[in-house]
Enzyme design. Structure first.
Site, PDB file in Angstrom:
ATOM      1  N   HIS A   1       0.843  -1.193   0.000  1.00  0.00           N
ATOM      2  CA  HIS A   1       0.000   0.000   0.000  1.00  0.00           C
ATOM      3  C   HIS A   1       0.880   1.247   0.000  1.00  0.00           C
ATOM      4  CE1 HIS A   1       0.573  -0.875   4.393  1.00  0.00           C
ATOM      5  NE2 HIS A   1       1.003   0.373   4.306  1.00  0.00           N
TER       6      HIS A   1
HETATM    7  C1  T46 Z   1       2.866   0.656   6.942  1.00  0.00           C
HETATM    8  C2  T46 Z   1       3.602  -0.612   7.158  1.00  0.00           C
HETATM    9  C3  T46 Z   1       5.084  -0.404   7.301  1.00  0.00           C
HETATM   10  C4  T46 Z   1      -4.418  -0.883  13.477  1.00  0.00           C
HETATM   11  O1  T46 Z   1      -5.500  -1.140  14.006  1.00  0.00           O
HETATM   12  N1  T46 Z   1      -3.691   0.198  13.887  1.00  0.00           N
HETATM   13  C5  T46 Z   1      -2.493   0.526  13.329  1.00  0.00           C
HETATM   14  O2  T46 Z   1      -1.871   1.509  13.740  1.00  0.00           O
HETATM   15  C6  T46 Z   1      -1.998  -0.289  12.262  1.00  0.00           C
HETATM   16  C7  T46 Z   1      -0.665   0.051  11.582  1.00  0.00           C
HETATM   17  C8  T46 Z   1      -2.741  -1.365  11.851  1.00  0.00           C
HETATM   18  N2  T46 Z   1      -3.928  -1.655  12.460  1.00  0.00           N
HETATM   19  C9  T46 Z   1      -4.666  -2.840  12.045  1.00  0.00           C
HETATM   20  C10 T46 Z   1      -5.244  -2.756  10.638  1.00  0.00           C
HETATM   21  C11 T46 Z   1      -5.220  -4.182  10.160  1.00  0.00           C
HETATM   22  O3  T46 Z   1      -6.401  -4.828  10.583  1.00  0.00           O
HETATM   23  O4  T46 Z   1      -3.767  -3.955  12.021  1.00  0.00           O
HETATM   24  C12 T46 Z   1      -4.046  -4.805  10.924  1.00  0.00           C
HETATM   25  C13 T46 Z   1      -2.810  -4.996  10.064  1.00  0.00           C
HETATM   26  O5  T46 Z   1      -2.492  -3.764   9.391  1.00  0.00           O
HETATM   27  P1  T46 Z   1      -1.856  -3.720   7.946  1.00  0.00           P
HETATM   28  O6  T46 Z   1      -2.355  -4.840   7.132  1.00  0.00           O
HETATM   29  O7  T46 Z   1      -2.023  -2.329   7.397  1.00  0.00           O
HETATM   30  O8  T46 Z   1      -0.304  -3.972   8.289  1.00  0.00           O
HETATM   31  P2  T46 Z   1       0.943  -3.904   7.329  1.00  0.00           P
HETATM   32  O9  T46 Z   1       2.034  -4.590   8.020  1.00  0.00           O
HETATM   33  O10 T46 Z   1       0.607  -4.374   5.956  1.00  0.00           O
HETATM   34  O11 T46 Z   1       1.291  -2.336   7.193  1.00  0.00           O
HETATM   35  C14 T46 Z   1       1.725  -1.604   8.319  1.00  0.00           C
HETATM   36  C15 T46 Z   1       1.028  -0.242   8.385  1.00  0.00           C
HETATM   37  O12 T46 Z   1      -0.388  -0.430   8.296  1.00  0.00           O
HETATM   38  C16 T46 Z   1       1.441   0.687   7.271  1.00  0.00           C
HETATM   39  O13 T46 Z   1       1.027   1.996   7.575  1.00  0.00           O
HETATM   40  O14 T46 Z   1       3.394   1.593   6.356  1.00  0.00           O
HETATM   41  O15 T46 Z   1       3.125  -1.393   8.256  1.00  0.00           O
END
Ligand code: T46
Length: 135
Positions: free
Chosen positions: A51
Protein backbone atom coordinates in the site's frame (compact mmCIF):
# COMPACT_ATOMS: atom_id res chain seq x y z
CA UNK A 1 14.98 7.94 -3.51
CA UNK A 2 13.12 11.08 -2.54
CA UNK A 3 10.62 9.90 0.05
CA UNK A 4 12.61 6.94 1.39
CA UNK A 5 16.04 7.11 2.97
CA UNK A 6 18.15 5.40 5.60
CA UNK A 7 18.77 7.18 8.89
CA UNK A 8 21.60 6.31 11.25
CA UNK A 9 20.66 6.28 14.93
CA UNK A 10 23.22 7.15 17.57
CA UNK A 11 24.09 4.43 20.04
CA UNK A 12 24.91 5.34 23.62
CA UNK A 13 26.86 2.34 24.67
CA UNK A 14 29.64 1.02 26.80
CA UNK A 15 30.55 -2.36 28.22
CA UNK A 16 27.21 -2.47 30.03
CA UNK A 17 25.28 -2.49 26.73
CA UNK A 18 23.65 -0.16 24.24
CA UNK A 19 20.86 2.38 24.29
CA UNK A 20 19.25 4.31 21.45
CA UNK A 21 17.03 7.29 22.23
CA UNK A 22 14.59 8.70 19.66
CA UNK A 23 13.05 12.11 20.09
CA UNK A 24 10.24 13.71 18.11
CA UNK A 25 11.18 16.67 15.90
CA UNK A 26 14.82 15.65 15.86
CA UNK A 27 17.14 15.00 12.91
CA UNK A 28 16.35 11.27 13.11
CA UNK A 29 12.60 11.68 13.68
CA UNK A 30 11.51 14.83 11.82
CA UNK A 31 7.85 14.70 12.92
CA UNK A 32 5.64 14.60 16.00
CA UNK A 33 5.15 10.96 17.00
CA UNK A 34 1.43 10.22 17.28
CA UNK A 35 1.59 6.44 17.07
CA UNK A 36 4.00 3.55 17.61
CA UNK A 37 3.37 -0.01 16.44
CA UNK A 38 5.50 -3.08 15.92
CA UNK A 39 5.32 -6.08 13.66
CA UNK A 40 6.65 -9.48 14.74
CA UNK A 41 5.93 -13.20 14.42
CA UNK A 42 5.69 -13.02 10.63
CA UNK A 43 5.91 -16.40 8.86
CA UNK A 44 8.17 -17.21 5.91
CA UNK A 45 7.08 -16.01 2.49
CA UNK A 46 4.62 -13.47 3.85
CA UNK A 47 4.53 -10.11 2.09
CA UNK A 48 3.07 -7.25 4.13
CA UNK A 49 2.39 -3.65 3.28
CA UNK A 50 1.37 -3.49 -0.40
CA UNK A 51 0.00 0.00 0.00
CA UNK A 52 0.90 3.69 -0.06
CA UNK A 53 -0.20 6.55 2.19
CA UNK A 54 -1.55 9.95 1.24
CA UNK A 55 -0.25 11.72 4.30
CA UNK A 56 2.03 9.89 6.68
CA UNK A 57 5.63 10.09 7.79
CA UNK A 58 7.15 6.99 9.33
CA UNK A 59 10.44 5.74 10.68
CA UNK A 60 10.81 1.95 10.47
CA UNK A 61 13.44 0.31 12.65
CA UNK A 62 14.21 -3.40 12.62
CA UNK A 63 15.27 -3.76 16.26
CA UNK A 64 15.73 -7.53 15.94
CA UNK A 65 16.17 -9.91 13.00
CA UNK A 66 15.95 -8.65 9.43
CA UNK A 67 13.47 -7.64 6.75
CA UNK A 68 13.51 -6.25 3.21
CA UNK A 69 11.45 -3.16 2.51
CA UNK A 70 10.82 -2.31 -1.10
CA UNK A 71 9.70 1.21 -1.91
CA UNK A 72 8.43 2.63 -5.16
CA UNK A 73 7.51 6.16 -6.20
CA UNK A 74 5.82 5.20 -9.46
CA UNK A 75 9.02 5.48 -11.48
CA UNK A 76 11.85 4.10 -9.35
CA UNK A 77 11.99 1.09 -7.05
CA UNK A 78 14.52 0.46 -4.31
CA UNK A 79 14.94 -2.31 -1.75
CA UNK A 80 16.32 -1.61 1.73
CA UNK A 81 17.59 -4.49 3.85
CA UNK A 82 17.04 -3.59 7.51
CA UNK A 83 18.98 -5.71 10.00
CA UNK A 84 20.22 -3.47 12.78
CA UNK A 85 18.73 -1.52 15.67
CA UNK A 86 20.79 1.57 14.92
CA UNK A 87 19.41 2.19 11.46
CA UNK A 88 15.94 3.35 10.44
CA UNK A 89 14.15 3.76 7.13
CA UNK A 90 12.35 7.08 6.87
CA UNK A 91 9.39 7.06 4.48
CA UNK A 92 7.28 10.08 3.61
CA UNK A 93 5.07 11.03 0.72
CA UNK A 94 3.26 8.92 -1.84
CA UNK A 95 5.41 5.78 -1.74
CA UNK A 96 4.26 2.22 -2.39
CA UNK A 97 5.87 -0.11 0.17
CA UNK A 98 6.15 -3.86 0.64
CA UNK A 99 7.83 -5.76 3.47
CA UNK A 100 9.15 -9.26 2.78
CA UNK A 101 11.83 -11.80 3.74
CA UNK A 102 11.11 -11.45 7.46
CA UNK A 103 13.42 -13.59 9.58
CA UNK A 104 11.64 -15.60 12.29
CA UNK A 105 12.89 -13.25 14.99
CA UNK A 106 12.13 -9.95 13.24
CA UNK A 107 10.71 -7.15 15.33
CA UNK A 108 9.95 -4.11 13.17
CA UNK A 109 9.15 -1.00 15.20
CA UNK A 110 7.41 1.87 13.42
CA UNK A 111 7.05 5.48 14.60
CA UNK A 112 4.27 7.30 12.77
CA UNK A 113 3.30 10.94 12.41
CA UNK A 114 -0.48 10.36 12.43
CA UNK A 115 -3.08 8.29 14.23
CA UNK A 116 -4.31 5.18 12.42
CA UNK A 117 -6.65 6.15 9.60
CA UNK A 118 -7.71 3.60 6.98
CA UNK A 119 -8.78 6.47 4.70
CA UNK A 120 -5.11 7.43 4.37
CA UNK A 121 -4.27 4.10 2.70
CA UNK A 122 -4.25 3.35 -0.99
CA UNK A 123 -4.19 -0.43 -1.28
CA UNK A 124 -4.78 -0.88 -5.00
CA UNK A 125 -1.55 -0.86 -7.01
CA UNK A 126 -3.12 0.24 -10.34
CA UNK A 127 -4.90 3.08 -8.55
CA UNK A 128 -1.55 4.07 -7.00
CA UNK A 129 0.10 4.16 -10.45
CA UNK A 130 -2.77 6.25 -11.83
CA UNK A 131 -2.73 8.70 -8.95
CA UNK A 132 1.05 9.05 -8.87
CA UNK A 133 0.99 10.33 -12.46
CA UNK A 134 -1.04 13.35 -11.32
CA UNK A 135 1.32 14.24 -8.47
C1 T46 B 1 2.87 0.66 6.94
C2 T46 B 1 3.60 -0.61 7.16
C3 T46 B 1 5.08 -0.40 7.30
C4 T46 B 1 -4.42 -0.88 13.48
O1 T46 B 1 -5.50 -1.14 14.01
N1 T46 B 1 -3.69 0.20 13.89
C5 T46 B 1 -2.49 0.53 13.33
O2 T46 B 1 -1.87 1.51 13.74
C6 T46 B 1 -2.00 -0.29 12.26
C7 T46 B 1 -0.66 0.05 11.58
C8 T46 B 1 -2.74 -1.36 11.85
N2 T46 B 1 -3.93 -1.66 12.46
C9 T46 B 1 -4.67 -2.84 12.04
C10 T46 B 1 -5.24 -2.76 10.64
C11 T46 B 1 -5.22 -4.18 10.16
O3 T46 B 1 -6.40 -4.83 10.58
O4 T46 B 1 -3.77 -3.95 12.02
C12 T46 B 1 -4.05 -4.81 10.92
C13 T46 B 1 -2.81 -5.00 10.06
O5 T46 B 1 -2.49 -3.76 9.39
P1 T46 B 1 -1.86 -3.72 7.95
O6 T46 B 1 -2.35 -4.84 7.13
O7 T46 B 1 -2.02 -2.33 7.40
O8 T46 B 1 -0.30 -3.97 8.29
P2 T46 B 1 0.94 -3.90 7.33
O9 T46 B 1 2.03 -4.59 8.02
O10 T46 B 1 0.61 -4.37 5.96
O11 T46 B 1 1.29 -2.34 7.19
C14 T46 B 1 1.72 -1.60 8.32
C15 T46 B 1 1.03 -0.24 8.39
O12 T46 B 1 -0.39 -0.43 8.30
C16 T46 B 1 1.44 0.69 7.27
O13 T46 B 1 1.03 2.00 7.58
O14 T46 B 1 3.39 1.59 6.36
O15 T46 B 1 3.12 -1.39 8.26
Amino acid sequence: MKGASLVNLDIHGDKSGSLIALEALSKQVPFEIKRVYYIFGVSDNIVRGKHAHYNLKQLLICVNGSVDISVEDGKNKEVFHLDRANQGLYIEGFIWREMKNFSKDTVLVVLASEHYNEADYIRDYSQFLNEVKDK
